[in-house]
Design an enzyme around this catalytic site. Structure first.
Site, PDB file in Angstrom:
ATOM      1  N   SER A  16       0.837  -1.214   0.000  1.00  0.00           N
ATOM      2  CA  SER A  16       0.000   0.000   0.000  1.00  0.00           C
ATOM      3  C   SER A  16       0.867   1.258   0.000  1.00  0.00           C
ATOM      4  O   SER A  16       0.495   2.284  -0.588  1.00  0.00           O
ATOM      5  CB  SER A  16      -0.991   0.002   1.168  1.00  0.00           C
ATOM      6  OG  SER A  16      -0.348   0.200   2.391  1.00  0.00           O
ATOM      7  N   ASN A  17       2.034   1.205   0.625  1.00  0.00           N
ATOM      8  CA  ASN A  17       2.944   2.364   0.556  1.00  0.00           C
ATOM      9  C   ASN A  17       3.511   2.525  -0.851  1.00  0.00           C
ATOM     10  O   ASN A  17       3.669   3.650  -1.339  1.00  0.00           O
ATOM     11  CB  ASN A  17       4.056   2.244   1.597  1.00  0.00           C
ATOM     12  CG  ASN A  17       3.586   2.688   2.966  1.00  0.00           C
ATOM     13  OD1 ASN A  17       3.360   3.870   3.191  1.00  0.00           O
ATOM     14  ND2 ASN A  17       3.365   1.731   3.865  1.00  0.00           N
ATOM     15  N   ARG A  68      22.566 -14.215   3.813  1.00  0.00           N
ATOM     16  CA  ARG A  68      22.074 -12.848   3.571  1.00  0.00           C
ATOM     17  C   ARG A  68      22.936 -12.107   2.561  1.00  0.00           C
ATOM     18  O   ARG A  68      22.435 -11.353   1.731  1.00  0.00           O
ATOM     19  CB  ARG A  68      22.073 -12.051   4.891  1.00  0.00           C
ATOM     20  CG  ARG A  68      20.948 -12.421   5.811  1.00  0.00           C
ATOM     21  CD  ARG A  68      20.899 -11.491   7.015  1.00  0.00           C
ATOM     22  NE  ARG A  68      20.075 -12.073   8.060  1.00  0.00           N
ATOM     23  CZ  ARG A  68      18.745 -11.991   8.100  1.00  0.00           C
ATOM     24  NH1 ARG A  68      18.088 -11.340   7.170  1.00  0.00           N
ATOM     25  NH2 ARG A  68      18.072 -12.565   9.076  1.00  0.00           N
ATOM     26  N   MET A  93      10.418  -7.244   4.621  1.00  0.00           N
ATOM     27  CA  MET A  93      10.488  -7.937   5.906  1.00  0.00           C
ATOM     28  C   MET A  93      11.787  -8.732   6.102  1.00  0.00           C
ATOM     29  O   MET A  93      11.777  -9.776   6.765  1.00  0.00           O
ATOM     30  CB  MET A  93       9.276  -8.871   6.058  1.00  0.00           C
ATOM     31  CG  MET A  93       7.941  -8.138   6.050  1.00  0.00           C
ATOM     32  SD  MET A  93       7.834  -6.826   7.299  1.00  0.00           S
ATOM     33  CE  MET A  93       7.582  -7.838   8.769  1.00  0.00           C
ATOM     34  N   ASN A 110      13.323   4.167   4.900  1.00  0.00           N
ATOM     35  CA  ASN A 110      12.364   3.173   5.386  1.00  0.00           C
ATOM     36  C   ASN A 110      11.184   3.886   6.036  1.00  0.00           C
ATOM     37  O   ASN A 110      11.318   5.010   6.525  1.00  0.00           O
ATOM     38  CB  ASN A 110      13.057   2.296   6.438  1.00  0.00           C
ATOM     39  CG  ASN A 110      12.138   1.220   7.003  1.00  0.00           C
ATOM     40  OD1 ASN A 110      11.420   0.538   6.261  1.00  0.00           O
ATOM     41  ND2 ASN A 110      12.142   1.064   8.325  1.00  0.00           N
ATOM     42  N   HIS A 112       8.324   3.291   9.111  1.00  0.00           N
ATOM     43  CA  HIS A 112       8.053   2.459  10.288  1.00  0.00           C
ATOM     44  C   HIS A 112       6.779   2.967  10.964  1.00  0.00           C
ATOM     45  O   HIS A 112       6.612   4.185  11.134  1.00  0.00           O
ATOM     46  CB  HIS A 112       9.240   2.530  11.256  1.00  0.00           C
ATOM     47  CG  HIS A 112       9.051   1.672  12.459  1.00  0.00           C
ATOM     48  ND1 HIS A 112       9.201   0.302  12.405  1.00  0.00           N
ATOM     49  CD2 HIS A 112       8.683   1.965  13.723  1.00  0.00           C
ATOM     50  CE1 HIS A 112       8.940  -0.200  13.607  1.00  0.00           C
ATOM     51  NE2 HIS A 112       8.630   0.788  14.427  1.00  0.00           N
ATOM     52  N   GLU A 177       0.861   7.101   6.824  1.00  0.00           N
ATOM     53  CA  GLU A 177       2.048   6.577   6.136  1.00  0.00           C
ATOM     54  C   GLU A 177       1.998   6.962   4.666  1.00  0.00           C
ATOM     55  O   GLU A 177       3.003   7.338   4.063  1.00  0.00           O
ATOM     56  CB  GLU A 177       2.113   5.048   6.257  1.00  0.00           C
ATOM     57  CG  GLU A 177       2.379   4.549   7.672  1.00  0.00           C
ATOM     58  CD  GLU A 177       2.561   3.047   7.736  1.00  0.00           C
ATOM     59  OE1 GLU A 177       3.149   2.471   6.806  1.00  0.00           O
ATOM     60  OE2 GLU A 177       2.123   2.433   8.734  1.00  0.00           O
TER      61      GLU A 177
HETATM   62  C1  GRF Z   1       3.630  -0.581   6.864  1.00  0.00           C
HETATM   63  O1  GRF Z   1       2.861  -0.463   8.036  1.00  0.00           O
HETATM   64  C2  GRF Z   1       5.023  -0.081   7.098  1.00  0.00           C
HETATM   65  O2  GRF Z   1       5.091   0.983   8.004  1.00  0.00           O
HETATM   66  C3  GRF Z   1       5.722  -1.284   7.669  1.00  0.00           C
HETATM   67  O3  GRF Z   1       5.182  -2.372   6.950  1.00  0.00           O
HETATM   68  C4  GRF Z   1       3.883  -2.043   6.496  1.00  0.00           C
HETATM   69  C5  GRF Z   1       3.882  -2.247   5.008  1.00  0.00           C
HETATM   70  O4  GRF Z   1       2.595  -2.073   4.451  1.00  0.00           O
HETATM   71  N1  GRF Z   1       7.150  -1.152   7.548  1.00  0.00           N
HETATM   72  P1  GRF Z   1       2.404  -1.998   2.892  1.00  0.00           P
HETATM   73  O5  GRF Z   1       2.990  -3.290   2.300  1.00  0.00           O
HETATM   74  O6  GRF Z   1       3.092  -0.801   2.374  1.00  0.00           O
HETATM   75  O7  GRF Z   1       0.914  -1.955   2.684  1.00  0.00           O
END
Ligand code: GRF
Length: 217
Positions: A16-17, A68, A93, A110, A112, A177
C-alpha cells in the site's frame, strides 16, 4: 535534483505504501521516479500494483540464497543495473546487513509504523495501546545498521482514541504513512534533506508549529 531521481523499492507484501508512491509520482513535478520494484516473496499484491502501473518488477526470493550476503548481492546487482539513486523499503520484511546498509548510506530510506525512537520492531500498535500513549504515528527515516534507527526525515502523529484496537489504530496510522512517505521521498530526491551529525537538516520545507493535544474536552 531533477525529476529523474531513480528509485528502487523493496517490498514483501501488499504494497500500500508502494501504491502511495506510485500515485504521488503521477504529478508532473514529483521529483522521483520508481524504476524497479523488487520483492523477496513471489506473488504478493505489491507486485501486481507495480505491474499495473507499468513499473518493472523482479522477484528475488531470499530462500534461493545460502546467506544474507548473497541475497543482498543479488538485490544490489539489480538496483545497480537499473541505475537506482535512492532505495525505499516499503514493508520489506528482511533485516539488511551492515554491508548493504553502508553501501547505500544516505540513499536508503524506510517507513516504520510508530513515532521512532518509540516502539522499534514489530507489533507497534499493540505496544502503543498497552502503554496507553495518546499519540502514536509513523516515521520515514534514513536506514542505519541498527534496526528502526537512523536520521528521521518526516513523522506524522496520530491520536489514539478510546476503544482503539490494534487494527483500528493501524488503519489510522497507515493513512498517514501514505501521506508522509511520498513527502519524505520528495524531500530526499529534491536534496532538501541532508544528514549532519546523525540528524536530518531540512531546507525549503514548511514546519507546523502548533502543539497537538489529545484528548480535548
Ligand atoms: C507498513 O505499516 C510499514 O510501516 C511497515 O510495513 C507495512 C507495510 O505495508 N514497515 P504496505 O505493504 O506498504 O501496505
Amino acid at each position: 535534483m531533477a525529476q529523474d531521481t531513480r528509485v528502487g523499492l523493496l517490498i514483501s507484501g501488499r504494497g500500500s505504501n508502494l501504491q502511495a508512491l506510485i500515485d504521488a509520482q503521477k504529478a508532473a513535478d514529483y521529483p522521483a521516479r520508481i524504476v524497479r520494484v523488487i520483492s523477496n516473496i513471489p506473488d504478493v499484491h505489491g507486485l501486481t500494483r507495480a505491474e499495473e502501473a507499468g513499473i518493472p518488477t523482479a522477484v528475488i526470493p531470499h530462500k534461493n540464497f545460502p546467506d544474507r550476503q548473497s541475497f543482498e548481492a543479488a538485490i544490489d546487482a539489480q538496483l545497480k543495473a537499473d541505475q537506482v539513486d535512492i532505495v525505499c523499503l516499503a514493508g520489506f520484511m528482511r533485516v539488511l546487513t551492515d554491508g548493504f546498509v553502508s553501501a547505500w548510506n544516505g540513499r536508503l530510506i524506510n517507513i516504520h509504523p510508530s513515532l521512532l525512537p518509540l516502539f522499534k520492531g514489530l507489533h507497534t500498535h499493540e505496544r502503543a495501546l498497552a502503554e496507553g500513549v495518546r499519540f502514536t504515528g509513523c516515521t520515514v527515516h534514513f536506514v542505519v545498521p541498527e534496526m528502526d534507527s537512523g536520521p528521521i526525515i518526516v513523522q506524522a502523529a496520530v491520536p489514539v482514541v478510546q476503544g482503539d484496537t490494534p487494527a483500528t489504530l493501524a488503519a489510522r496510522v497507515l493513512e498517514q504513512e501514505h501521506v508522509i512517505y511520498p513527502l519524505a521521498l520528495a524531500m530526499v530526491a529534491a536534496n532538501k534533506a541532508r544528514i549532519l551529525d546523525g540528524v536530518v537538516h531540512l531546507s525549503d520545507v514548511h514546519f507546523a508549529n502548533q502543539s497537538l493535544t489529545n484528548p480535548r474536552e
